[in-house]
Scaffold this motif. Structure first.
Motif, PDB file in Angstrom:
ATOM      1  N   LYS A 276      34.369  40.296  42.682  1.00 38.81           N
ATOM      2  CA  LYS A 276      35.624  40.775  41.475  1.00 38.81           C
ATOM      3  C   LYS A 276      36.780  40.573  41.846  1.00 38.81           C
ATOM      4  N   VAL A 277      37.272  40.610  43.017  1.00 41.31           N
ATOM      5  CA  VAL A 277      38.392  40.469  43.783  1.00 41.31           C
ATOM      6  C   VAL A 277      38.888  38.951  43.195  1.00 41.31           C
ATOM      7  N   VAL A 278      37.959  38.178  43.471  1.00 38.02           N
ATOM      8  CA  VAL A 278      38.540  36.783  43.193  1.00 38.02           C
ATOM      9  C   VAL A 278      38.632  36.588  41.583  1.00 38.02           C
ATOM     10  N   PHE A 279      37.722  37.224  40.837  1.00 35.05           N
ATOM     11  CA  PHE A 279      38.005  37.374  39.332  1.00 35.05           C
ATOM     12  C   PHE A 279      38.959  37.543  38.897  1.00 35.05           C
ATOM     13  N   ALA A 280      39.432  38.952  39.462  1.00 38.30           N
ATOM     14  CA  ALA A 280      40.527  39.756  39.180  1.00 38.30           C
ATOM     15  C   ALA A 280      41.771  38.817  39.231  1.00 38.30           C
ATOM     16  N   ILE A 281      42.045  38.300  40.408  1.00 38.31           N
ATOM     17  CA  ILE A 281      43.023  37.273  40.901  1.00 38.31           C
ATOM     18  C   ILE A 281      43.166  35.925  39.915  1.00 38.31           C
TER      19      ILE A 281
ATOM     20  N   LEU B 225      46.371  34.761  33.059  1.00 39.91           N
ATOM     21  CA  LEU B 225      46.987  35.763  32.199  1.00 39.91           C
ATOM     22  C   LEU B 225      48.581  35.250  32.273  1.00 39.91           C
ATOM     23  N   VAL B 226      49.031  35.340  33.462  1.00 40.28           N
ATOM     24  CA  VAL B 226      50.636  34.903  33.754  1.00 40.28           C
ATOM     25  C   VAL B 226      50.894  33.431  33.163  1.00 40.28           C
ATOM     26  N   MET B 227      50.165  32.593  33.504  1.00 38.35           N
ATOM     27  CA  MET B 227      50.130  31.188  32.874  1.00 38.35           C
ATOM     28  C   MET B 227      50.351  31.168  31.422  1.00 38.35           C
TER      29      MET B 227
END
Length: 157
Positions: A3-8, A14-16
């Protein structure tokens, strides 16, 4: 952990997307302003938010100089754009614009056609032709990979 990897990854994507969207919209705004004769629009945001296409800012600056009749400055800006490794199609577009700006620098020679001006004109024509031939945008056999570059090269010939 997944979940952490997915969120990152999600946040990075999203930023890109936001950066690409901003750059696209601001570039469209700047181009529209230039088309209306407003050259006061700052291109700095394009430089600050352009991570992947570094040639875009100097290319646009070259176009602005060209539209303002500042042909030597346009050539310098196009040289800068070429140094940023643009993709092949864009490189040919930049080369065509650079050659056109170079050709505009000799217009004054026609008003005073003495021997030194004729030699200067010939040299500029040779250099503009070489700009188009350098990476195959145009070719001597008529099979350059960019139609506009090939047409301009043939007009120079």
């Amino acid at each position: 952990m997944n979940k952490v990897v997915f969120a990152i990854v999600y946040v990075i994507l999203l930023v890109m997307c936001a950066l690409f969207g901003f750059r696209y919209l601001y570039n469209a705004y700047a181009v529209n302003s230039y088309n209306q004769g407003n050259y006061a629009v700052s291109l700095e945001p394009l430089e600050n938010f352009n991570l992947f296409e570094k040639y875009v800012l100097p290319y646009n600056q070259g176009n602005i100089h060209y539209m303002k009749g500042e042909y030597i400055e346009a050539v310098r800006a196009y040289d800068m754009a070429l140094s940023k490794n643009p993709p092949e199609k864009k490189e040919c577009d930049i080369r065509v614009n650079k050659a056109l700006a170079m050709l505009k620098t000799v217009e004054a020679d026609y008003l005073n056609p003495d021997a030194s001006n004729i030699e200067h004109t010939k040299e500029v024509l040779r250099q503009a032709r070489e700009v188009l031939l350098e990476v195959g945008c145009a070719s001597d056999d008529g099979n350059g990979h960019d139609e506009d570059a090939q047409t301009l090269k043939e007009e120079i010939d």
